[in-house]
Structure formats: C-alpha cells, structure tokens
Design a protein around this motif. Structure first.
Motif, PDB file in Angstrom:
ATOM      1  N   LEU B 145       0.836  -1.203   0.000  1.00 51.93           N
ATOM      2  CA  LEU B 145       0.000   0.000   0.000  1.00 51.93           C
ATOM      3  C   LEU B 145       0.872   1.255   0.000  1.00 51.93           C
ATOM      4  O   LEU B 145       0.567   2.232  -0.674  1.00 51.93           O
ATOM      5  CB  LEU B 145      -0.939   0.000   1.211  1.00 51.93           C
ATOM      6  CG  LEU B 145      -2.011  -1.086   1.229  1.00 51.93           C
ATOM      7  CD1 LEU B 145      -2.847  -0.986   2.491  1.00 51.93           C
ATOM      8  CD2 LEU B 145      -2.906  -0.988   0.010  1.00 51.93           C
ATOM      9  N   ASN B 146       1.956   1.212   0.773  1.00 56.50           N
ATOM     10  CA  ASN B 146       2.872   2.355   0.793  1.00 56.50           C
ATOM     11  C   ASN B 146       3.500   2.567  -0.574  1.00 56.50           C
ATOM     12  O   ASN B 146       3.691   3.702  -1.014  1.00 56.50           O
ATOM     13  CB  ASN B 146       3.983   2.124   1.836  1.00 56.50           C
ATOM     14  CG  ASN B 146       3.496   2.374   3.241  1.00 56.50           C
ATOM     15  OD1 ASN B 146       2.502   3.049   3.443  1.00 56.50           O
ATOM     16  ND2 ASN B 146       4.197   1.816   4.206  1.00 56.50           N
ATOM     17  N   LEU B 147       3.859   1.469  -1.238  1.00 57.34           N
ATOM     18  CA  LEU B 147       4.472   1.581  -2.560  1.00 57.34           C
ATOM     19  C   LEU B 147       3.478   2.138  -3.571  1.00 57.34           C
ATOM     20  O   LEU B 147       3.835   2.935  -4.441  1.00 57.34           O
ATOM     21  CB  LEU B 147       4.972   0.209  -3.027  1.00 57.34           C
ATOM     22  CG  LEU B 147       6.260  -0.295  -2.387  1.00 57.34           C
ATOM     23  CD1 LEU B 147       6.517  -1.727  -2.816  1.00 57.34           C
ATOM     24  CD2 LEU B 147       7.436   0.572  -2.770  1.00 57.34           C
ATOM     25  N   ALA B 148       2.206   1.723  -3.418  1.00 60.11           N
ATOM     26  CA  ALA B 148       1.184   2.201  -4.338  1.00 60.11           C
ATOM     27  C   ALA B 148       0.983   3.705  -4.191  1.00 60.11           C
ATOM     28  O   ALA B 148       0.618   4.385  -5.151  1.00 60.11           O
ATOM     29  CB  ALA B 148      -0.128   1.466  -4.073  1.00 60.11           C
ATOM     30  N   GLU B 149       1.245   4.184  -2.984  1.00 63.80           N
ATOM     31  CA  GLU B 149       1.035   5.607  -2.681  1.00 63.80           C
ATOM     32  C   GLU B 149       1.821   6.516  -3.628  1.00 63.80           C
ATOM     33  O   GLU B 149       1.310   7.564  -4.045  1.00 63.80           O
ATOM     34  CB  GLU B 149       1.454   5.850  -1.222  1.00 63.80           C
ATOM     35  CG  GLU B 149       0.759   6.982  -0.546  1.00 63.80           C
ATOM     36  CD  GLU B 149      -0.750   6.787  -0.528  1.00 63.80           C
ATOM     37  OE1 GLU B 149      -1.432   7.800  -0.470  1.00 63.80           O
ATOM     38  OE2 GLU B 149      -1.228   5.625  -0.591  1.00 63.80           O
ATOM     39  N   ILE B 150       3.020   6.109  -3.978  1.00 58.53           N
ATOM     40  CA  ILE B 150       3.856   6.923  -4.871  1.00 58.53           C
ATOM     41  C   ILE B 150       3.171   7.097  -6.215  1.00 58.53           C
ATOM     42  O   ILE B 150       3.036   8.207  -6.738  1.00 58.53           O
ATOM     43  CB  ILE B 150       5.228   6.245  -5.075  1.00 58.53           C
ATOM     44  CG1 ILE B 150       5.901   5.977  -3.730  1.00 58.53           C
ATOM     45  CG2 ILE B 150       6.127   7.100  -5.962  1.00 58.53           C
ATOM     46  CD1 ILE B 150       7.020   4.982  -3.774  1.00 58.53           C
ATOM     47  N   GLU B 151       2.688   5.964  -6.750  1.00 59.13           N
ATOM     48  CA  GLU B 151       2.046   5.970  -8.059  1.00 59.13           C
ATOM     49  C   GLU B 151       0.745   6.771  -8.029  1.00 59.13           C
ATOM     50  O   GLU B 151       0.446   7.549  -8.935  1.00 59.13           O
ATOM     51  CB  GLU B 151       1.783   4.513  -8.466  1.00 59.13           C
ATOM     52  CG  GLU B 151       1.223   4.306  -9.856  1.00 59.13           C
ATOM     53  CD  GLU B 151       2.188   4.741 -10.944  1.00 59.13           C
ATOM     54  OE1 GLU B 151       3.408   4.683 -10.707  1.00 59.13           O
ATOM     55  OE2 GLU B 151       1.706   5.154 -12.013  1.00 59.13           O
ATOM     56  N   ILE B 152      -0.008   6.588  -6.931  1.00 60.13           N
ATOM     57  CA  ILE B 152      -1.290   7.295  -6.798  1.00 60.13           C
ATOM     58  C   ILE B 152      -1.056   8.797  -6.782  1.00 60.13           C
ATOM     59  O   ILE B 152      -1.711   9.558  -7.516  1.00 60.13           O
ATOM     60  CB  ILE B 152      -2.023   6.849  -5.514  1.00 60.13           C
ATOM     61  CG1 ILE B 152      -2.424   5.384  -5.603  1.00 60.13           C
ATOM     62  CG2 ILE B 152      -3.251   7.711  -5.266  1.00 60.13           C
ATOM     63  CD1 ILE B 152      -2.839   4.779  -4.285  1.00 60.13           C
ATOM     64  N   THR B 153      -0.109   9.240  -5.970  1.00 59.57           N
ATOM     65  CA  THR B 153       0.172  10.672  -5.867  1.00 59.57           C
ATOM     66  C   THR B 153       0.582  11.236  -7.215  1.00 59.57           C
ATOM     67  O   THR B 153       0.145  12.322  -7.608  1.00 59.57           O
ATOM     68  CB  THR B 153       1.282  10.909  -4.831  1.00 59.57           C
ATOM     69  OG1 THR B 153       1.043  10.082  -3.701  1.00 59.57           O
ATOM     70  CG2 THR B 153       1.307  12.359  -4.379  1.00 59.57           C
TER      71      THR B 153
END
Lengths: 170, 190
Positions: B145-153
């Motif tokens: 989820l933390n890794l996905a955060e980069i892409e989402i932002t």
C-alpha cells in the motif's frame, strides 16, 4: 670437497601499504560500529523482523519505547517485552509502577503481560510525553498479538506508533 | 628475521678483497626496517572483530496511526475498498458490498492505484486481518500500500487533485471471517 652451503631464502615483503589500508578500514569500522544494547544482549530470543521496501525512515535513537513481541524458541512461548531507550525515563517509569517485584526493578527489559504493559505505557506517557512507541514484532507471530496491543495503546491514547522492519534484501 | 642487516649484505665481499686498496671511508646509510608482521596480525584481528560485530543494516520503521476511538463513519459504497487477510496469509478484496475475491500480493498494488485514481482519492481503504494471520503478511500488505502511494500521488497530481490518504485498520467480524473461509460456515466462533 667443501660442502656447498645451501643458501637460505629470506623474503621480506614491504608491508606498509597493507598496514595503511588495514588501518584505514579498521578506523572506519571502529567509528561506524553500533553495538548491541544491554537489553539486547540479555534477551534470549531473536526477532525475525518483517521485511519492507518503501520506508526510508530510520529508527529514532532517543525518546523511544520499544514493545517487543517475540517467540522464545527455547521455552516455546510468545510474550510482550517492554524497554525504553532513555535510562532516566526508564528508572522513573519503573519507580512509579507499584506492586512490581524487587528483581524486576533493576531489569533493563521487562517481560510483561497486557495488564502491566498498559500501566507501563500510561506511566511512560506521563513521564515523557514525547516518547514514541515502536512495535518490534516477529514476523511469524499471529496478528491477534498486535491487535490486542493496539487496543491497549488506543486506550492510552498512544495512537501513533512505528512498526520496526528490516530492509528488503539487506 | 634478517631484515635489519639486509642493506649491508652486498658490501662485505668487496671490503675483504680490497684490503690493499686505499681505505675509503664510506658514510653508513641509516636505513632500518621494522618487522611489521605482529602489527598486521593485531590489526587484522581487530578489523575482523569490528567487521563482524557491527550491524550494517539498521532497522527502519514504518509509521502507523490508529484512530483514538472506534467511530462509525458513513462511507459511500462505491468508495470503500476492503482488504482481508485470511489466517493462512491469503489476501481478499471487496469493493463496497461485493463478495470478497482472492487476489495475489503482486496484483494488489495495481488494484489500489486503479481504484484510488478512479474515485479521485475519495477511496477509503480498510484492512481487516484475521487474528490468526501471520504478522509478516500484514506488513507485506502495508508495504504494498505504501508503494502504491507513490504511483497514486503521481497520477493524481497529473489531474491536479490533492492526495489525502484514507486508510484504517479495522477489526474483523465473525461474519466476514466466514465469508473469506477463515472460520467454518456452521458458525462455531472461536
């Protein structure tokens, strides 16, 4: 006939560059070395931390209380362990908790149940409100250990905490 | 070791032979060597000790915050993503009131990114973990989820939407545990 004396071969290598490099490495490792804390050298368990990649933040080295959940592989039991990084705060916290056995007052790490843990967390927050909490748990334990711990922390309004992890592949 | 008289060794035969020749006083060169072997021994010993004793990888931390009290928040069904972790470590997901479906860990990141971008950051992610699930698995999911955060932002920034993360660790109910097969369906809750 005169005996021909065998010449002894004596090699001497100039060791100065070797010594130079060795000393360089030695000083480097001496300055960067971080040793185990007293609590870590006393504990009888090894925590296999979970691996993570995303985070780059390092564990703080002061104002920290560590709650360990570890599996004692010898006695085969899982338990909570509590320790604090600031020795002064730790003494105050220990002094303020009543009905603590005498031999536990000098320990650097306490093996605690949930009831005592809640008291300790409350006292920690009174003694030093800046204390941050870190949960250092073995990756093999079942999740209910964490869930119960989070309930305790929620009741004590310690709602921000850190999970201690190891870097993936490191 | 014969290292100390090494420099004088070459001259000896010449002096003997040339006893008739006029004596030339030669200035003795002061060159000395120290045997460094013990020094190297000790240094290597210390070096190996420090190399083995030092911990190269410092542990890192993953920050979490939990809501102070368990409060009921009304959410739109289309904006709720629930992730479940079963006792054996299998991961399930459900959008709104959907039936939970299994998903491999590697597919989790694209799913979270897609849903967050679709709802324009209004998505609430709830993580419900079975009490029997291994803690390491929970951290794996949080890490994804933390890794996905980069892409989402990054994707939301392209649309000029500010990213506000909405995530909660929610206790799991018995009905949900039955749904994902963590408890037997006959209702014998442990």
């Amino acid at each position: 006939m005169p005996k021909i004396k065998k010449r002894r071969l004596g090699i001497s290598i100039d060791m100065t560059p070797l010594v130079d490099i060795t000393f360089l490495l030695l000083t480097f490792f001496m300055f960067t070395a971080k040793f185990k804390t007293e609590a870590e050298s006393q504990q009888k368990f090894v925590i296999e931390r979970p691996k993570s990649t995303a985070d780059t933040s390092k564990i703080p080295d002061k104002d920290l209380a560590i709650i360990k959940i570890a599996i004692d592989t010898v006695a085969m039991d899982t338990s909570y362990y509590y320790e604090m990084v600031n020795p002064k705060d730790w003494q105050q916290v220990l002094a303020s908790v009543k009905d603590l056995p005498e031999e536990m007052r000098t320990a650097v790490q306490l093996k605690v149940g949930l009831g005592l843990l809640e008291k300790l967390i409350r006292q920690t927050r009174i003694v030093n409100p800046r204390t941050r909490f870190a949960i250092d748990a073995d990756r093999r334990i079942e999740y209910h250990w964490i869930e119960q711990l989070m309930d305790v922390m929620r009741r004590q309004h310690a709602t921000v905490f850190n999970f201690v992890t190891d870097r993936e592949g490191g | 070791m014969g290292a100390a008289d090494f420099g004088a060794g070459g001259k000896q035969p010449r002096q003997k032979r040339g006893s008739l020749a006029p004596k030339r006083k030669k200035k003795k060169r002061i060159g000395f060597r120290i045997d460094m072997t013990p020094l190297v021994d000790i240094t290597f010993l210390l070096l190996t000790f420090f190399m083995l004793a030092t911990r190269l990888s410092q542990p890192q931390v993953m920050e979490m915050s939990i809501p102070p009290e368990v409060t009921e928040v009304e959410v739109k069904e289309s904006e709720l993503l629930t992730l479940y972790i079963r006792g054996d470590g299998k991961i399930f997901y459900a959008l709104g009131q959907q039936e939970p479906r299994e998903i491999p860990l590697s597919q989790l990141q694209p799913l979270v990114v897609r849903e967050n971008v679709r709802t324009e950051s209004r998505l609430i992610t709830a993580l419900k973990v079975s009490p029997k699930a291994p803690y390491g698995r929970v951290i794996d999911v949080l890490d994804e989820l933390n890794l996905a955060e980069i892409e989402i932002t990054a994707q939301l920034a392209a649309k000029n939407i500010e990213r506000k993360r909405r995530f909660a660790l929610v206790p799991i109910s018995d009905e949900e545990r039955i749904k994902i097969g963590d408890l037997p369906a006959n209702g014998n809750a442990q």
